[in-house]
Design a protein around this motif. Structure first.
Motif, mmCIF file in Angstrom:
data_model
loop_
_atom_site.group_PDB
_atom_site.id
_atom_site.type_symbol
_atom_site.label_atom_id
_atom_site.label_comp_id
_atom_site.label_asym_id
_atom_site.label_seq_id
_atom_site.Cartn_x
_atom_site.Cartn_y
_atom_site.Cartn_z
ATOM 1 N N SER A 1 0.957 4.004 -2.825
ATOM 2 C CA SER A 1 1.115 5.028 -2.885
ATOM 3 C C SER A 1 1.997 5.759 -3.297
ATOM 4 O O SER A 1 1.982 7.413 -3.872
ATOM 5 C CB SER A 1 0.284 6.035 -1.745
ATOM 6 N N LEU B 1 -5.752 11.741 0.880
ATOM 7 C CA LEU B 1 -6.418 11.152 0.166
ATOM 8 C C LEU B 1 -7.940 11.395 -0.540
ATOM 9 O O LEU B 1 -8.899 11.236 0.407
ATOM 10 C CB LEU B 1 -5.767 9.994 -0.134
ATOM 11 N N TYR C 1 0.627 -1.251 -0.515
ATOM 12 C CA TYR C 1 -0.188 0.201 -0.217
ATOM 13 C C TYR C 1 1.249 1.304 0.041
ATOM 14 O O TYR C 1 0.839 2.464 -1.344
ATOM 15 C CB TYR C 1 -0.647 0.061 0.674
ATOM 16 N N ARG D 1 -6.243 1.856 -4.010
ATOM 17 C CA ARG D 1 -6.840 0.086 -4.090
ATOM 18 C C ARG D 1 -6.311 -0.868 -4.852
ATOM 19 O O ARG D 1 -6.114 -2.041 -5.085
ATOM 20 C CB ARG D 1 -8.178 0.200 -2.950
ATOM 21 N N ARG E 1 -7.464 7.458 -3.818
ATOM 22 C CA ARG E 1 -8.052 5.836 -2.515
ATOM 23 C C ARG E 1 -8.520 4.423 -3.369
ATOM 24 O O ARG E 1 -7.891 3.589 -3.360
ATOM 25 C CB ARG E 1 -9.324 6.592 -1.642
ATOM 26 N N LYS F 1 -11.304 10.211 -2.786
ATOM 27 C CA LYS F 1 -11.688 8.706 -3.624
ATOM 28 C C LYS F 1 -10.942 8.685 -4.401
ATOM 29 O O LYS F 1 -10.783 7.610 -4.274
ATOM 30 C CB LYS F 1 -13.634 9.525 -3.110
#
Length: 366
Positions: A16, A26, A12, A35, A31, A28
C-alpha cells in the motif's frame, strides 16, 4: 534448509505504501492493485529457493547409543599417551577402535575420532606410514558422516598432509593442504588461526623441496596473520618470527633476518627471562645472524669498490686511446720496401728507363 513465511499484514502495508494509497480509503482499482502486489510477494515459484539452502550435509544411518566400555578404553589410552606410556596407550586405543567399530559400525563420527587419535599416536611413535593409513580412514569416514565442510574433516585433512610429508610424499601433502585450506576459507574467514598454522606448515614443506623463496612468502603470511589476530606481544607471534628469520637467512637476507630475530629475542627475554631456553636460542641465532650480516655487508662493499675501480680505469684507458691525436707512424713498423726507399733516399716518382743512364744536374753523364 531454512524458510520463514513473511507476514501478510506487513507485506500488505508495504504494498500500500509503495502504491501511495496507505492511510486513505481504497477504491476497487487500488484494492485490486494492492492485492495483486501482495499475492506476487507471497507466491513462491518453487518450494525451495537458493536463499533457503544453508548447507549440504551427508545423510547416514547411525546409532545414537553410547558405548561406555569403548569410551573408557579410549580415555584410558589417551591418558596413557599423555603420561608417556606409548605402548600401553596405543594398545588401549586399538582396543577402543575395535569396540567402536563393533558398536557403531565403520561409518560413524566416533569411529573417525578414534582413528584420528590412533593415527596421532603412531605419528608420535615415528611410524609415519601407519599414521597416514589410519588418518586416511578417518578422512573417508568424516567426509561421509559429518560432511566435507565440517571442521573435523578439515582438521583430518590438515593432519593427513603432515603425515604424508613425514613419510616423504611432500607433493601429495601440498595438494592435501591446499584442498583443506580451500574448504576452510569457505567455512570460515581467511583470518582463522588454523590458516596461519597451515601457512607455516606449507613453508616447511616448500623448504623440503628447496623452494626457499616460495617458502619465505608463506612464513611471512603466517607472521602477518598471527600479528593481526593475536597482537604483536604473543608467544605464537614470536615463534613465527623466529621461523621467519631462519627462512630469511637461508635466502641470504641477513639484514632482514637480524631485524626479525631481534623482535623474537626481545619478546622471549622480556616475557620469560634470559635463562629461558627460547631466549638462549634466539640470542645465539641473533649473534650468528649479526655476524653474517656484517660479513656480507663488508664483502658487498669490497666488491662494489673493486667494480668501481675497474670501471674507472677502463674509462681512463678509453679516453687515453681515443683522446690523443694520431701520431706519425714509427719507421720500424714500415714495410720492407718502404724501409729500403727510406735508406736509399729514392722517392716515389717514376723510375728511369732501363738501358739509359741517368743524367746529372748539368746534363753530364755519370
Amino acid at each position: 534448509y531454512h524458510f520463514v513465511r513473511p507476514d501478510e499484514r506487513t507485506v500488505y502495508a508495504e504494498a500500500s505504501a509503495a502504491l501511495g494509497v496507505s492511510g486513505a480509503k481504497l477504491t476497487k482499482p487500488a484494492r485490486r492493485a494492492v492485492r495483486e502486489r501482495v499475492d506476487a510477494e507471497m507466491a513462491r515459484a518453487t518450494t525451495v529457493t537458493v536463499s533457503d539452502v544453508m548447507n549440504f550435509v551427508a545423510v547416514a544411518k547411525v546409532s545414537v547409543q553410547s558405548a561406555s566400555f569403548a569410551d573408557e578404553a579410549f580415555e584410558a589410552g589417551r591418558m596413557s599417551l599423555e603420561q608417556g606410556q606409548k605402548e600401553l596407550g596405543l594398545e588401549l586405543l586399538l582396543e577402543s577402535l575395535a569396540l567402536h567399530e563393533q558398536t557403531f559400525g565403520f561409518l560413524h563420527p566416533e569411529s573417525a575420532r578414534c582413528y584420528a587419535v590412533v593415527s596421532l599416536a603412531h605419528y608420535d611413535a615415528g611410524e609415519a606410514a601407519l599414521a597416514a593409513e589410519f588418518m586416511t580412514k578417518a578422512v573417508v569416514i568424516s567426509e561421509r558422516t559429518v560432511g566435507l565442510d565440517n571442521p573435523l574433516t578439515i582438521h583430518n585433512y590438515l593432519n593427513l598432509s603432515l603425515y604424508e610429508h613425514a613419510r616423504g610424499n611432500t607433493l601429495l601433502a601440498l595438494r592435501l593442504m591446499r584442498h583443506a585450506m580451500d574448504l576452510w576459507r569457505v567455512v570460515n574467514s581467511p583470518d582463522h588461526p588454523d590458516l596461519a598454522t597451515a601457512h607455516n606448515n606449507i613453508g616447511v614443506m616448500l623448504q623440503a623441496l628447496h623452494l626457499y623463496d616460495d617458502a619465505l612468502r608463506f612464513f611471512d603470511a603466517c607472521v602477518t596473520a598471527r600479528e593481526r589476530l593475536l597482537g604483536p606481544e604473543h608467544v605464537l607471534v614470536a615463534n613465527a618470527q623466529h621461523t621467519l628469520a631462519k627462512a630469511m637467512a637461508i635466502t641470504g637476507d641477513f639484514a632482514g633476518a637480524v631485524q626479525t630475530e631481534r623482535l623474537a629475542h626481545k619478546f622471549f627475554s622480556s616475557r620469560f627471562g634470559d635463562d629461558d631456553a627460547r631466549s638462549k636460542e634466539t640470542a645465539e641465532w641473533l649473534a650468528e645472524l649479526t655476524f653474517n650480516a656484517v660479513r656480507t655487508a663488508k664483502l658487498t662493499k669490497s666488491a662494489q669498490e673493486k667494480i668501481r675501480d675497474i670501471a674507472s680505469s677502463a674509462s681512463l684507458a678509453h679516453v687515453d686511446t681515443e683522446g690523443k691525436e694520431p701520431s706519425a707512424p714509427v719507421k720500424g713498423s714500415l714495410p720492407i720496401d718502404d724501409l729500403l726507399k727510406f735508406i736509399t733516399g729514392s722517392s716515389s716518382g717514376p723510375k728511369p728507363k732501363p738501358g739509359r743512364r741517368a743524367r746529372g744536374p748539368k746534363g753530364s753523364r755519370r
